[in-house]
Structures are given as structure tokens and as C-alpha cells.
Design a protein around this motif. Structure first.
Motif: not given
Length: 337
Positions: A164, A167-168, A275, A331, A335-337
Motif C-alpha cells: 500500500i 502503490k501510494k 505516509q 484508510e 496515507t494519501r487518498h
């Protein structure tokens, strides 16, 4: 040889119902007939030495937890109480605060038949106090080969966290670990994290601080030395180009929240600059939202599974470990949305 699980499946009832029938507790007549028919059909043999059938049966189960300040444990305790009540048993809670002597006294209670079994969450070294005839199921820990363990799929949790973060957009990952250093399931989170990073050629580091599960419960709640360790880690990793990592996976939500607070105090933005993903997925009371982005382990499913394992162990003298209860990413605002 048929097991209590086979009987429950054949009769179409829960393990608790089978346990009630075996132990002579009251159940609906139709359920009783179905269980008795399945026992006969499968030629299920109740172990005459099974601990649940001792003449001194108390119907009391001791549940050992290190603290109730960690939100994970009250969730588990609540589910355990419901499961035990459903099968006519009572719950005794021991808040050990990782006091080895206190834990040993509860283990002695089981040996002396003052409780029927123990569900244990402990980070103390108590292997030498366990005996082969002691009915105990542990959460996260491996003790003797005869002690079943229940836990989440910790390897997948670590792997998923790294995936995660990657990928973010994070490119330099850190695993900040304050858990156990001996034979336990949570340490496999590090393995999953490491394997994903190696497979995908991601720059990473692992910082381990193993002593916080050995002394009191500092790794579960605020303590001076604990906060100093986090601050020291952050300041040591500030270079000419800023903080050395842009993605952090921590051993718990609490650790993640503390790191978030300390990074923000040092002038870094979460999640824009760094993050963070924790572990547990504990929701904020009243909102249901996670306190940080997290790998959620199903506390209720862990508790249900562990108690069913303990009931089987009491009734038959045997239960298999289950260490692959699924986890999921939730979420939060780290972390970035």
C-alpha cells in the motif's frame, strides 16, 4: 478419528452446542438429538482424560491480558465473554501488566483445576511454567508444541502494508518495530514487509526495539523512555534532504499515532511528506473511523476462534493452531487518498 469439529459440522451446530451436550448442559431438545446422532454416526470418542470432563469442572475460564489500555484487548475480551456465556461458562480476567509471577499464579490455578482453561495474551517468558496437561490457548505466541496459538495472518499484514505504501507513492520505506523478538506470530509482519520490498527493489530499513514488551507495557501506552525512543529515531533520520523515509509501517496503531505526532512536531506533514500505516485497525470510539491508516486484524474473529479452540482442547485434549485469520487495509488520515 472424528473430532468435535466433525461432530459440529455433521450436526449443523456450533462447537459450543456440541460442548454443552458433551458436558450435560442444557440445550434445545432438537439440537441435543442432532448432536447425539452425529456422535453415534461418526463414532466420536470423548477422551476420558479430557480436561473438560474432570469431576472438578468449574466452568470458569481465565483470560489473561497485559492491559486494557490497548483498545484491541477490550474488543477481544467483550467477544470472549459472549462466547463463554453462550456455552454456560464464566470469564475471569487477569490483567497481568506483564508480571511474570502473576501469570504463573494463574497457570497454577489451571493446573490445580480451579479453572477449566486459560486464554492467554502474554509477552512474558513463561514456557517453563507450562505443563502438558494445562488447557491453554495463546494469542500470537508459541510456547510448547502442545499449546495451540491463534493469530492473524501477520505475514500478509506486513506484505500488504509495504504494498500500500509503495502503490501510494512512497519510495523509501521503514518498518519501525517494537514487538517481540522470540517465537511469536507478529514478527512475521517484518518478513512480509521485507519480502515485498526485496521483490520490488524498494529501498527500505527495519528498526527494531525489542525491549518494550519485556518491561511493563510501555510499548502499548505512553511512557517517557518510549517517547524518547521515537523522538531519537526521528531526529537521527533527518538529513540534508529532510527525513530519510517517506513511508513507515509500525507494529501498532499506537506507535503509528505517536510517530505521526512527533513528525508533525518536527515540521513534517503527514501524509504529504511521510505516509504511515499502523497495525490493529482500532477505531476511534464514537466514530468508527481508524485513528491512523492501518492493517486491521479482526479482534472478534480472533477471540471467537481462540475460545472455540480452547473448548475443543478442554473437551478432547487437542486443538490445532490457527494463524491465518485474514487482515485488511483500512484508510485513515496518514496515507494519501
Amino acid at each position: 478419528m472424528a473430532t468435535i469439529k466433525d461432530v459440529a459440522q455433521d450436526a449443523g451446530v456450533s462447537l459450543g452446542t456440541v460442548s454443552k451436550v458433551i458436558n450435560g448442559l442444557k440445550v434445545g431438545e432438537s439440537y441435543k438429538k442432532r448432536v447425539e446422532a452425529s456422535i453415534k454416526k461418526l463414532n466420536y470418542q470423548v477422551n476420558p482424560n479430557a480436561r473438560g470432563l474432570r469431576s472438578q469442572n468449574t466452568n470458569d475460564i481465565a483470560v489473561i491480558v497485559p492491559t486494557l489500555l490497548n483498545p484491541l484487548f477490550p474488543l477481544m475480551v467483550d467477544t470472549i465473554e459472549k462466547e463463554l456465556t453462550a456455552v454456560g461458562k464464566r470469564m475471569l480476567i487477569c490483567i497481568s501488566r506483564n508480571d511474570t509471577d502473576k501469570i504463573r499464579r494463574y497457570l497454577e490455578m489451571a493446573t490445580n483445576s480451579r479453572v477449566d482453561g486459560i486464554f492467554g495474551v502474554t509477552y512474558s517468558r513463561i514456557d517453563e511454567s507450562l505443563t502438558s496437561d494445562m488447557p491453554i490457548v495463546s494469542f500470537d505466541r508459541h510456547f510448547t508444541k502442545n499449546t495451540p496459538c491463534v493469530s492473524s495472518d501477520n505475514y500478509e499484514g506486513g506484505r500488504l502494508a509495504a504494498e500500500i505504501l509503495h502503490k501510494k507513492g512512497s519510495k523509501r520505506l521503514l518498518c519501525f518495530w517494537t514487538g517481540a523478538d522470540y517465537d511469536c506470530e507478529p514478527i512475521h509482519r517484518i518478513d512480509g514487509f521485507r519480502d515485498y520490498c526485496n521483490k520490488n527493489n524498494i529501498e527500505y530499513n527495519i528498526l527494531s526495539f525489542m525491549d518494550y514488551n519485556q518491561v511493563d507495557t510501555g510499548f502499548m501506552m505512553d511512557s517517557g523512555p518510549y517517547l524518547e525512543t521515537v523522538r531519537d529515531m526521528i531526529h537521527k533520520n533527518i538529513g540534508n534532504n529532510g527525513f530519510n523515509y517517506d513511508g513507515i509501517f509500525t507494529s501498532s496503531d499506537h506507535v503509528a499515532y505517536v510517530i505521526k505526532s512527533e513528525l508533525e512536531s518536527a515540521g513534517y506533514r503527514v501524509p504529504e511528506d511521510v505516509q504511515i500505516i499502523g497495525f490493529d485497525g482500532i477505531p476511534v470510539r464514537g466514530t468508527g473511523l481508524p485513528i491512523v491508516s492501518s492493517i486491521r486484524q479482526a479482534a472478534d474473529e480472533i477471540a471467537k476462534t481462540g475460545i472455540h479452540m480452547l473448548l475443543e482442547l478442554i473437551d478432547t485434549g487437542h486443538a490445532d493452531s490457527i494463524t491465518n485469520i485474514p487482515v485488511e487495509f483500512v484508510e485513515g488520515d496518514t496515507t494519501r487518498h
